[in-house]
Design a protein around this motif. Structure first.
Motif, short mmCIF file in Angstrom:
data_model
loop_
_atom_site.label_atom_id
_atom_site.label_comp_id
_atom_site.label_asym_id
_atom_site.label_seq_id
_atom_site.Cartn_x
_atom_site.Cartn_y
_atom_site.Cartn_z
N PRO A 89 62.32 52.98 -23.72
CA PRO A 89 62.03 51.60 -23.25
C PRO A 89 63.26 50.95 -22.62
O PRO A 89 64.40 51.24 -22.98
N THR A 90 62.99 50.09 -21.66
CA THR A 90 64.05 49.30 -21.02
C THR A 90 64.01 47.84 -21.45
O THR A 90 64.98 47.12 -21.23
N HIS A 91 62.89 47.40 -22.03
CA HIS A 91 62.73 46.02 -22.48
C HIS A 91 62.22 46.02 -23.91
O HIS A 91 61.18 46.62 -24.21
N ALA A 145 67.15 46.73 -23.05
CA ALA A 145 67.48 47.71 -24.10
C ALA A 145 68.96 48.06 -24.09
O ALA A 145 69.49 48.58 -25.08
N GLU A 146 69.64 47.76 -22.98
CA GLU A 146 71.07 48.04 -22.90
C GLU A 146 71.91 47.00 -23.60
O GLU A 146 73.11 47.19 -23.82
N VAL A 147 71.29 45.87 -23.95
CA VAL A 147 72.01 44.78 -24.62
C VAL A 147 71.70 44.83 -26.10
O VAL A 147 70.53 44.83 -26.51
N THR A 148 72.69 44.87 -26.93
CA THR A 148 72.48 44.89 -28.37
C THR A 148 72.15 43.50 -28.87
O THR A 148 72.48 42.49 -28.24
N GLU A 149 71.49 43.45 -30.01
CA GLU A 149 71.17 42.17 -30.64
C GLU A 149 72.46 41.45 -31.01
O GLU A 149 73.34 42.03 -31.66
N GLU A 150 72.58 40.21 -30.58
CA GLU A 150 73.76 39.42 -30.89
C GLU A 150 73.43 38.46 -32.03
O GLU A 150 72.41 38.59 -32.69
N GLU A 151 74.29 37.50 -32.24
CA GLU A 151 74.03 36.52 -33.29
C GLU A 151 72.72 35.79 -33.00
O GLU A 151 72.33 35.63 -31.85
N PRO A 152 72.00 35.40 -34.03
CA PRO A 152 70.69 34.78 -33.82
C PRO A 152 70.81 33.50 -33.00
O PRO A 152 71.75 32.72 -33.16
N ILE A 153 69.86 33.31 -32.10
CA ILE A 153 69.79 32.11 -31.27
C ILE A 153 68.42 31.47 -31.48
O ILE A 153 67.40 32.13 -31.33
N SER A 154 68.41 30.21 -31.83
CA SER A 154 67.16 29.49 -32.03
C SER A 154 66.76 28.81 -30.73
O SER A 154 67.60 28.39 -29.93
N THR A 155 65.45 28.69 -30.53
CA THR A 155 64.92 28.03 -29.34
C THR A 155 63.85 27.03 -29.78
O THR A 155 62.94 27.39 -30.52
N PRO A 156 63.93 25.77 -29.35
CA PRO A 156 62.89 24.80 -29.72
C PRO A 156 61.55 25.16 -29.09
O PRO A 156 61.50 25.76 -28.01
N ASN A 157 60.46 24.78 -29.77
CA ASN A 157 59.15 25.12 -29.23
C ASN A 157 58.78 24.29 -28.01
O ASN A 157 57.75 24.53 -27.38
N THR A 158 59.61 23.30 -27.66
CA THR A 158 59.37 22.51 -26.46
C THR A 158 60.11 23.08 -25.25
O THR A 158 59.96 22.57 -24.14
N ALA A 159 60.95 24.10 -25.45
CA ALA A 159 61.73 24.65 -24.35
C ALA A 159 60.83 25.42 -23.40
O ALA A 159 59.84 26.04 -23.82
#
Length: 567
Positions: free
Chosen positions: A223-225, A272-286
């Motif tokens: 996979p790529t994504h 898939a080339e980017v590793t998981e970084e620190e968690p980032i939260s996103t508001p449900n209004t974004a």
């Protein structure tokens, strides 16, 4: 060797290109094809034969977690405008043109209600309604009588006499004309056979010119994504449990008369080339912003008039939305009660956080949350399009000058931003970048009244500010964010260019028994444990022009708008 617990579908593009419109920008192509689009193509194929085995296969597929995707890079092709002759309407009376769609919509709704009541059984009443609907769809009764049609109207029926409507068909050319979807699941033999039969009959994905050949593959590529869990990445439309039933219900409603929609759940994918970084939260209004820039002569309004300008913009859009407006546009259910789902927000954008910031409003954004139904998004895009067509004197103008009326004599000039904005403050990425530190650009309307923040003795004020801090934490959870670890609040601005809370008019919102409740306004500087990705608006006024938050770098820095272009 392929994983025995994986199930993969391969889609090959027979013409070497994929034609489909991005759900967030009508002039951009979509790549890779979103999982919800593939599922809808399967449902459309199944509906031609209504095979029960294939239905069970679709119901199994909608219960699976979003798939990983393998797709090459794609080159977007240049988008050209096509001007298509619209259907002639000059030989119909205006009254009939306005009445006919309403009658059709009402009959569709009545038929849908009756079919639900009878559990799908075609009763005598259903047949009568179907015949009545077929008669209403016949346009013969709308034509002028034979021999009575004016010469000008008859001439207008020819293509050369009709108006032209701009259409765009964005497409991409993938380096490898293939995309593969991989689920971490193993279907039973019956389910796999049903899906395989369905895939063999799928002929297109996206636009009718995107011809495809689909099959189940036992050797999927890497996979790529991948689905991301930290809130970063690209938002794609996926399916949910009940997707098939939702598509059936929507088909009963639109029946090729009303605009079609695609129900979906927004899920973010990362490379898939980017590793998981620190968690980032996103508001449900974004979500996506449609940005409008004020004419230089109209940039004299201070941010304290944000609610007034947002209300004028909302009225302008709602006046051009089909009736009844979708829940995601107006923010209320059909019975008038407020919706709990994220809906359209109007965001006035002030000039703040720069060395010479003065707090004037530079423009506005119409915010379309990722979780908003596509029906509502389409209604908003069409309303903006109608507004622009009404204002344009030439079909060559993609974003004509517009105007908003404020009061009886005040008029504000603006234009939709096409491409990167000249003013830094009007660039969505400025408000979207992840940060742990956020500060209010316009005051936040607290969801609970804390009591007087400026009166009484020290103990009373201290308790009121403590309640205000608790209300601020609640405002964060209302948009799906964790509570901040630090919440500093004030009645004075906490960023250069901000305006005092006292300069803003009282903000009132509907309460019990229809009596508006006055909300306490405060400025705030928030620190979250993990980065938060915007755009972010907080508080009870977040849909009405208040509570816009600006991300800050660490440590905070100030820089000047280039070339004084915000002047």
């Amino acid at each position: 060797m392929p994983d025995a617990e994986q199930f993969a579908v391969e889609v090959n593009f027979l013409t070497g290109r994929y034609v489909a419109t991005s759900h967030s920008d009508r002039r951009l192509g979509e790549w890779p094809p979103h999982p919800a689009r593939l599922f809808s193509a399967l449902v459309a194929t199944w509906a031609d034969e209504d095979d029960p085995v294939e239905r069970r296969a679709l119901e199994w597929l909608e219960r699976q977690a979003p798939p990983a995707i393998a797709a090459s890079d794609a080159i977007p092709r240049r988008v050209l405008s096509h001007f298509v002759s619209v259907n002639d309407a000059s030989v119909f009376s205006r009254a009939l043109r306005e009445k006919k769609p309403t009658e059709l919509y009402e009959l569709r709704d009545q038929l849908h209600t009756e079919l639900v009541r009878t559990a799908g059984e075609v009763t005598r009443q259903v047949r009568l309604m179907q015949r009545k609907l077929a008669g209403k769809k016949d346009l013969g009764d709308m034509l002028a009588r034979v021999g009575k049609t004016p010469v000008n109207s008859a001439a207008a029926m020819f293509p050369g006499g009709r108006g032209k409507q701009e259409r765009a068909f964005p497409s991409v050319s993938p380096e490898v004309p293939r995309v593969t979807y991989v689920w971490n699941a193993h279907p039973s033999d019956g389910v796999a056979d049903g899906l395989d039969r369905l895939l063999a009959r799928v002929t297109r994905l996206g636009h009718s010119s995107s011809l495809v050949s689909c099959r189940v593959t036992k050797e999927p590529p890497n996979p790529t994504h991948l689905v991301t869990t930290n809130g970063a990445g690209t938002s794609m439309r996926t399916v949910r449990v009940g997707q098939l039933a939702a598509l059936e219900s929507l088909h009963l409603r639109h029946q090729q008369v009303r605009p079609r929609s695609l129900p979906y759940v927004a899920v973010r994918y990362r490379s898939a080339e980017v590793t998981e970084e620190e968690p980032i939260s996103t508001p449900n209004t974004a979500g996506e912003w449609v940005v409008f820039e004020f004419h230089p002569a109209s940039r004299a309004y201070p941010s304290s008039r944000a609610v007034e300008l947002a209300a004028a913009m909302r009225r302008e859009i709602l006046s051009r939305v089909e009736r009844p407006p979708p829940e995601g546009v107006c923010g209320v259910h059909a019975d008038g009660t407020p919706t709990s789902m994220p809906h359209m927000a109007i965001i006035p954008i002030p000039h703040i956080a720069f060395e010479h910031a003065d707090g004037r409003l530079l423009g506005m954004a119409v915010s379309l949350p990722d979780a908003m139904a596509e029906t509502a998004q389409d209604a908003i895009y069409r309303a903006i399009g109608r507004w622009e067509r009404a204002a344009s004197r030439s079909a060559e103008i993609s974003a004509p000058p517009l105007s908003l009326t404020l009061g009886r004599e005040q008029e504000l000039g603006l234009r939709r931003v096409v491409g990167p904005a000249d003013l830094i403050s009007l660039r969505p990425n400025v408000w979207r970048k992840p940060s742990r530190r956020w500060v209010s650009a316009t005051p936040i309307a607290l969801p609970r009244h804390p009591g007087s923040l400026s009166r009484g003795n020290a103990a009373v004020r201290r308790e009121a500010w403590a309640r205000a801090e608790a209300a601020m934490r609640l405002a964060c959870t209302h948009v799906g964010l964790p509570a901040p670890v630090v919440a500093r609040m004030s009645l004075s601005p906490l960023v250069r260019g901000g305006r005092e809370v006292a300069n803003f008019p009282a903000f009132r919102q509907g309460g019990r028994e229809g009596k508006p409740v006055r909300r306490q306004l405060v400025h705030a500087a928030l620190l979250f444990a993990d980065p938060v990705r915007g755009p972010l608006a907080l508080g009870s006024g977040r849909f009405a022009g208040l509570g816009l938050m600006r991300p800050l770098s660490e440590p905070p820095t100030h820089r000047c708008e280039q070339d004084g272009t915000d002047a």
